[in-house]
Write an enzyme that holds these catalytic residues in place. Structure first.
Site, PDB file in Angstrom:
ATOM      1  N   ASP A   8       0.787  -1.221  -0.052  1.00  0.00           N
ATOM      2  CA  ASP A   8       0.169  -0.051   0.006  1.00  0.00           C
ATOM      3  C   ASP A   8       0.771   1.224  -0.053  1.00  0.00           C
ATOM      4  OD1 ASP A   8      -2.281   1.488   0.511  1.00  0.00           O
ATOM      5  OD2 ASP A   8      -1.628   1.897   2.453  1.00  0.00           O
ATOM      6  N   LEU A   9       0.490   2.526  -0.288  1.00  0.00           N
ATOM      7  CA  LEU A   9       1.144   3.579  -0.362  1.00  0.00           C
ATOM      8  C   LEU A   9       0.877   4.491   0.634  1.00  0.00           C
ATOM      9  CD1 LEU A   9       2.808   5.744  -1.927  1.00  0.00           C
ATOM     10  CD2 LEU A   9       0.871   6.421  -3.149  1.00  0.00           C
ATOM     11  N   ASP A  10      -0.447   5.018   1.004  1.00  0.00           N
ATOM     12  CA  ASP A  10      -0.639   6.019   1.777  1.00  0.00           C
ATOM     13  C   ASP A  10      -0.528   5.169   3.402  1.00  0.00           C
ATOM     14  OD1 ASP A  10      -1.296   8.153  -0.100  1.00  0.00           O
ATOM     15  OD2 ASP A  10      -3.190   7.208  -0.194  1.00  0.00           O
ATOM     16  N   THR A  16       1.395  10.307   3.734  1.00  0.00           N
ATOM     17  CA  THR A  16       0.071  10.952   3.208  1.00  0.00           C
ATOM     18  C   THR A  16      -1.200  10.429   3.640  1.00  0.00           C
ATOM     19  OG1 THR A  16       0.696   9.321   1.433  1.00  0.00           O
ATOM     20  CG2 THR A  16       1.017  11.518   0.692  1.00  0.00           C
ATOM     21  N   LYS A  44      -9.539   5.115   5.754  1.00  0.00           N
ATOM     22  CA  LYS A  44      -8.161   4.551   5.442  1.00  0.00           C
ATOM     23  C   LYS A  44      -8.336   3.408   4.403  1.00  0.00           C
ATOM     24  CE  LYS A  44      -4.920   6.221   9.007  1.00  0.00           C
ATOM     25  NZ  LYS A  44      -4.002   5.822  10.311  1.00  0.00           N
ATOM     26  N   GLY A  45      -7.594   3.642   3.186  1.00  0.00           N
ATOM     27  CA  GLY A  45      -7.789   2.510   2.400  1.00  0.00           C
ATOM     28  C   GLY A  45      -8.877   2.791   1.218  1.00  0.00           C
ATOM     29  N   ARG A  48     -11.897   7.371  -3.153  1.00  0.00           N
ATOM     30  CA  ARG A  48     -12.166   9.038  -2.879  1.00  0.00           C
ATOM     31  C   ARG A  48     -13.689   9.054  -2.739  1.00  0.00           C
ATOM     32  NH1 ARG A  48     -10.145  12.698  -7.245  1.00  0.00           N
ATOM     33  NH2 ARG A  48      -7.983  11.558  -6.747  1.00  0.00           N
ATOM     34  N   SER A 115      -2.113   0.632  -4.245  1.00  0.00           N
ATOM     35  CA  SER A 115      -2.895   1.695  -3.496  1.00  0.00           C
ATOM     36  C   SER A 115      -4.193   2.016  -4.225  1.00  0.00           C
ATOM     37  CB  SER A 115      -1.909   2.958  -3.765  1.00  0.00           C
ATOM     38  OG  SER A 115      -2.622   3.992  -3.386  1.00  0.00           O
ATOM     39  N   ALA A 116      -4.984   2.430  -3.425  1.00  0.00           N
ATOM     40  CA  ALA A 116      -6.467   2.863  -3.909  1.00  0.00           C
ATOM     41  C   ALA A 116      -6.375   4.304  -4.516  1.00  0.00           C
ATOM     42  CB  ALA A 116      -7.267   3.043  -2.716  1.00  0.00           C
ATOM     43  N   SER A 117      -5.042   5.009  -4.554  1.00  0.00           N
ATOM     44  CA  SER A 117      -5.226   6.401  -4.822  1.00  0.00           C
ATOM     45  C   SER A 117      -4.756   6.844  -6.217  1.00  0.00           C
ATOM     46  CB  SER A 117      -4.096   6.840  -4.022  1.00  0.00           C
ATOM     47  OG  SER A 117      -3.861   8.567  -4.342  1.00  0.00           O
ATOM     48  N   ASN A 119      -3.729   9.435  -7.198  1.00  0.00           N
ATOM     49  CA  ASN A 119      -2.608   9.999  -6.929  1.00  0.00           C
ATOM     50  C   ASN A 119      -1.240   9.569  -6.873  1.00  0.00           C
ATOM     51  OD1 ASN A 119      -3.805  13.070  -7.227  1.00  0.00           O
ATOM     52  ND2 ASN A 119      -4.831  12.166  -5.333  1.00  0.00           N
ATOM     53  N   LYS A 145     -10.767  -1.018  -1.740  1.00  0.00           N
ATOM     54  CA  LYS A 145     -10.631  -1.978  -0.666  1.00  0.00           C
ATOM     55  C   LYS A 145     -11.645  -1.807   0.393  1.00  0.00           C
ATOM     56  CE  LYS A 145      -5.733  -0.946  -1.011  1.00  0.00           C
ATOM     57  NZ  LYS A 145      -4.629  -0.129  -0.608  1.00  0.00           N
ATOM     58  N   GLU A 169      -0.065  -3.526   4.692  1.00  0.00           N
ATOM     59  CA  GLU A 169      -1.150  -2.529   4.820  1.00  0.00           C
ATOM     60  C   GLU A 169      -1.290  -1.689   6.139  1.00  0.00           C
ATOM     61  OE1 GLU A 169      -3.663  -0.790   3.747  1.00  0.00           O
ATOM     62  OE2 GLU A 169      -4.047  -1.426   1.646  1.00  0.00           O
ATOM     63  N   ASP A 170      -1.827  -0.430   6.030  1.00  0.00           N
ATOM     64  CA  ASP A 170      -1.624   0.201   7.487  1.00  0.00           C
ATOM     65  C   ASP A 170      -3.405   0.187   7.778  1.00  0.00           C
ATOM     66  OD1 ASP A 170      -2.100   2.084   5.561  1.00  0.00           O
ATOM     67  OD2 ASP A 170      -2.332   3.707   6.860  1.00  0.00           O
TER      68      ASP A 170
HETATM   69  C1  BG6 Z   1      -5.774   5.425  -0.492  1.00  0.00           C
HETATM   70  C2  BG6 Z   1      -6.130   6.369   1.119  1.00  0.00           C
HETATM   71  O1  BG6 Z   1      -4.590   5.011  -0.320  1.00  0.00           O
HETATM   72  O2  BG6 Z   1      -6.424   6.255  -1.366  1.00  0.00           O
HETATM   73  C3  BG6 Z   1      -7.592   6.743   1.103  1.00  0.00           C
HETATM   74  O3  BG6 Z   1      -5.726   5.311   2.109  1.00  0.00           O
HETATM   75  C4  BG6 Z   1      -7.975   7.539   0.041  1.00  0.00           C
HETATM   76  O4  BG6 Z   1      -7.576   7.757   2.383  1.00  0.00           O
HETATM   77  C5  BG6 Z   1      -7.704   6.622  -1.320  1.00  0.00           C
HETATM   78  O5  BG6 Z   1      -9.048   8.085   0.023  1.00  0.00           O
HETATM   79  C6  BG6 Z   1      -7.786   7.707  -2.679  1.00  0.00           C
HETATM   80  O6  BG6 Z   1      -6.930   8.539  -2.765  1.00  0.00           O
HETATM   81  P1  BG6 Z   1      -7.071   9.502  -3.851  1.00  0.00           P
HETATM   82  O7  BG6 Z   1      -5.721  10.247  -3.963  1.00  0.00           O
HETATM   83  O8  BG6 Z   1      -7.404   8.886  -5.294  1.00  0.00           O
HETATM   84  O9  BG6 Z   1      -8.246  10.272  -3.516  1.00  0.00           O
HETATM   85 MG    MG Z   2      -2.866   3.185   3.334  1.00  0.00          MG
END
Ligand code: BG6
Ligand code: MG
Length: 217
Positions: A8-10, A16, A44-45, A48, A115-117, A119, A145, A169-170
């Site tokens: 996982d990233l964040d 972050t 967390k995880g 958005r 990562s779910a992000s 970004n 997730k 994972e956190d």
């Molecule tokens: C996950 C975070 O890695 O990414 C979540 O733990 C976040 O908190 C999710 O909502 C989505 O991120 P982003 O950057 O696409 O808004």
């Molecule tokens: Mg995380």
């Protein structure tokens, strides 16, 4: 034998998770909803839009906003979050992570980002870590997730079967996602939220590649 490690990233590679919290807290307060760190654990995880739904439900206003308004709120939060990301430098990689990635790679382990992000690539570039990972799974094509999608995508991207991989994972939702993908999970954080992890470490400073490998092999 494990052949791949999916991270996982964040909250695992960099802190972050704290920026997400600050950005959501600000958006929530702008629309009259108060969130605290305890509530934040369930964000967390989580992706958005799903995070926004949880916040609106927490404030009892899930029905008040149209789909378009929700998209605008999520976009507003993301702008605030991306502004916070401008502070990110290679110094913001969490303790132990660079050594862990280097030792894993030197041992022939394949490394994936789950990562779910959306970004994630921007963040990995800012941390100067993109070259340290073999595959970044695309959050846009995965269910949030605790669904296993992002871990399955990452394993596939590495050319590995899920059972050959472990995940790190956190977040509680992340540990559930790893298990749903048929993998073993390393939790980074405290037992109150991560008690389902197969191996629990208090923080990334305790993440030692050989110890993790020996634990699961
Ligand atoms: C996950 C975070 O890695 O990414 C979540 O733990 C976040 O908190 C999710 O909502 C989505 O991120 P982003 O950057 O696409 O808004
Ligand atoms: Mg995380």
């Amino acid at each position: 034998m494990i052949k791949g490690i999916l991270l996982d990233l964040d909250g695992v590679i960099t802190e972050t998770a704290e920026y997400h919290y600050q950005a959501w807290k600000q958006l929530a307060s702008e629309i009259g909803i108060s969130i605290d760190r305890h509530f934040n654990e369930c964000l967390k995880g989580v992706g958005r839009m799903d995070s926004l739904e949880l916040i609106l439900r927490h404030g009892g206003v899930a029905e008040r906003y149209s789909t378009e308004e929700k998209a605008a709120l999520a976009e507003r939060k993301n702008r605030q979050y991306v502004a916070l990301l401008k502070n990110l430098t290679p110094d913001h990689v969490l303790p132990g992570i660079r050594d862990f990635l280097r030792d894993a790679r030197a041992d022939g382990m394949k490394l994936g980002l789950a990562s779910a992000s959306k970004n994630a690539r921007t963040i990995m570039n800012a941390l100067d870590l993109t070259q340290s990972i073999d595959f970044i799974a695309d959050a846009a094509v995965a269910r949030s997730k605790p669904a296993p999608d992002i871990f399955l995508l990452a394993a596939e991207g590495l050319g590995l079967s899920p059972e050959d991989c472990i995940g790190i994972e956190d977040a509680e939702a992340g540990i559930k996602a790893i298990h749903a993908a048929g993998m073993k999970a390393v939790g980074i954080g405290d037992a109150a939220t991560l008690h389902e992890a197969d191996l629990l470490l208090g923080d990334t400073g305790k993440l030692n590649y050989n110890a993790v490998k020996n634990y699961f092999c």
